[in-house]
Design an enzyme around this catalytic site. Structure first.
Site, short mmCIF file in Angstrom:
data_model
loop_
_atom_site.label_atom_id
_atom_site.label_comp_id
_atom_site.label_asym_id
_atom_site.label_seq_id
_atom_site.Cartn_x
_atom_site.Cartn_y
_atom_site.Cartn_z
N ARG A 1 24.80 -6.92 16.62
CA ARG A 1 24.69 -7.81 17.78
C ARG A 1 25.54 -9.05 17.53
O ARG A 1 25.60 -9.55 16.41
CB ARG A 1 23.23 -8.19 18.03
CG ARG A 1 22.29 -6.99 18.20
CD ARG A 1 22.57 -6.20 19.48
NE ARG A 1 21.93 -4.90 19.47
CZ ARG A 1 20.68 -4.66 19.85
NH1 ARG A 1 19.90 -5.67 20.22
NH2 ARG A 1 20.20 -3.43 19.86
N HIS A 2 26.18 -9.55 18.58
CA HIS A 2 27.02 -10.73 18.47
C HIS A 2 26.16 -11.94 18.10
O HIS A 2 25.05 -12.10 18.62
CB HIS A 2 27.73 -10.98 19.80
CG HIS A 2 28.88 -11.93 19.70
ND1 HIS A 2 28.72 -13.30 19.65
CD2 HIS A 2 30.22 -11.71 19.66
CE1 HIS A 2 29.90 -13.88 19.57
NE2 HIS A 2 30.83 -12.95 19.58
N PRO A 3 26.64 -12.82 17.23
CA PRO A 3 25.81 -13.96 16.82
C PRO A 3 25.66 -15.04 17.89
O PRO A 3 24.74 -15.86 17.81
CB PRO A 3 26.57 -14.52 15.60
CG PRO A 3 27.98 -14.11 15.81
CD PRO A 3 27.91 -12.76 16.47
#
Length: 392
Positions: free
Chosen positions: A235-237
């Protein structure tokens, strides 16, 4: 669409550039392979036992395919650099070379009498590129470095993996590749400068520096935001929904980066009311509440195969993809159309598909290249050429 060989009437962008290449293993040869792809005459100087990658698999009929992949289009000469005659040969070759590139540990070329300072007076035009693990200065300059070491020290490994899992290597030697890319970039900048001034310069490239510089999002969060980034898995931070999610028969990748796309996405998954949900009204809020958002995505995608999920999202203009294998990526119509690989004919292995540098230049065809050379295969031609130039 088959790749087209370079037009014999149109010189390649680096035609006429000659490179004396003292590199081995991956980072340096990756750099010079890209230059050879674009027409540079790359003379690979090897020890009697050859580049270490000649002895690293996978193998086919006794030949290293890894060596074939990243030494395509070069010429080979074997020299014992501890011999005064070999050093004299190197200096004679440099009279007609534009670039010297080496990836020995700092100090080795100086001991051989081939440092930049030792050569610059006699060859003021020479672009001299040193590629090493940690550069020519700094407390780590003498340390040995392989890709895994650079990944570990750069922060990339610590930032990669599941939040509750172990630090994870990236699935390619990205530290070496980044170093090779920056070495090629630095070479081109120095050549351009030389075309204006007539003077070369020393280009100092470090694998560590290159990989750290290849992480601008992490740099922003650390240097300017004062954060200590943690692993976020797939997942993108910073954004959501932006990552990989499960479908009925596998996983798909999804990238929603702004409010407009989020509104469209909510319509696609049959949840238009989520746009007004206070948890999801901005990108930072969506990332903060990503687990709740993921539940809605799972409800929609869990009964659909990946192909249908990707079809619905793509039809609405939302970036999405199935998770391709490496083999699928190389065989994809996009990779074929773009000519990311082309064939060479090896004298022993026959026709091989090898990678090609990925940038397209107007008027410069792709393909039509030579295979990697056998050890010392071109010594005669190189020395004959040298003799002709000395007599001219």
């Amino acid at each position: 669409m088959p790749t087209q060989p370079p037009n014999s009437q149109t010189p390649q962008p680096l035609s006429g550039v000659r490179v004396l290449d003292f590199t081995r293993v991956l980072a340096g040869p990756y750099c010079t392979a890209m230059m050879a792809d674009l027409g540079a005459d790359v003379i690979k100087v090897e020890a009697a036992h050859g580049d270490d990658y000649r002895h690293i698999g996978p193998f086919k009929d006794g030949e290293s395919l890894l060596f074939q992949a990243i030494n395509r289009g070069k010429r080979s000469i074997a020299l014992d650099l501890k011999s005064p005659d070999a050093i004299a040969t190197v200096k004679a070759l440099l009279a007609d070379c534009d670039v010297l590139i080496e990836n020995f540990r700092p100090g080795v070329m100086e001991k051989l009498g081939l440092s930049y300072n030792a050569l610059a007076k006699d060859f003021p035009h020479l672009v001299y590129v040193s590629l090493s693990g940690f550069g020519q200065t700094g407390p780590n300059t003498k340390k040995p470095a392989y890709d895994i070491i650079v990944q570990a020290m750069s922060g990339l490994m610590d930032a990669t993996g599941e939040p509750d899992g172990a630090p994870t290597m990236v699935g390619e030697a990205l530290g070496d590749v980044a170093g090779g890319l920056f070495a090629a970039w630095g070479t081109m900048v120095a050549l351009f400068d030389c075309s204006r001034t007539g003077l070369g310069r020393h280009v100092d490239v470090a694998l560590f520096d290159g990989l750290v510089s290849m992480m601008p999002i992490l740099a922003c969060r650390t240097l300017m935001g004062g954060e200590t980034p943690v692993r976020t898995g797939n997942r993108h931070p910073l954004s959501a929904p932006f990552g990989t999610y499960p479908a009925a028969d596998g996983h798909f990748a999804l990238a929603v980066l702004n409010d407009r796309l989020f509104a469209t996405f909510c319509d696609v998954i049959g949840q238009p009311e989520l746009v007004q949900d206070a948890r999801f009204t901005s990108d930072p809020l969506r990332r903060e509440n990503e687990p709740a958002l993921a539940e809605y995505i799972d409800q929609w995608a869990s009964s659909l195969p990946v192909d249908q999920v990707v079809h619905h999202l793509s039809a609405a203009g939302i970036p999405a993809s199935s998770i391709q294998t490496v083999a699928q990526a190389w065989a994809s119509p996009q990779a074929v159309e773009r000519g990311l690989a082309s064939t060479v004919t090896h004298p022993d292995l026959g026709v091989l598909n090898v990678p090609e540098q990925p940038v397209h230049f107007n008027g410069a065809g792709r393909g039509g290249r030579k295979p990697a050379p056998a050890l010392n295969a071109d010594a005669g031609d190189i020395l004959n050429l040298l003799n002709k130039e000395q007599c001219a």
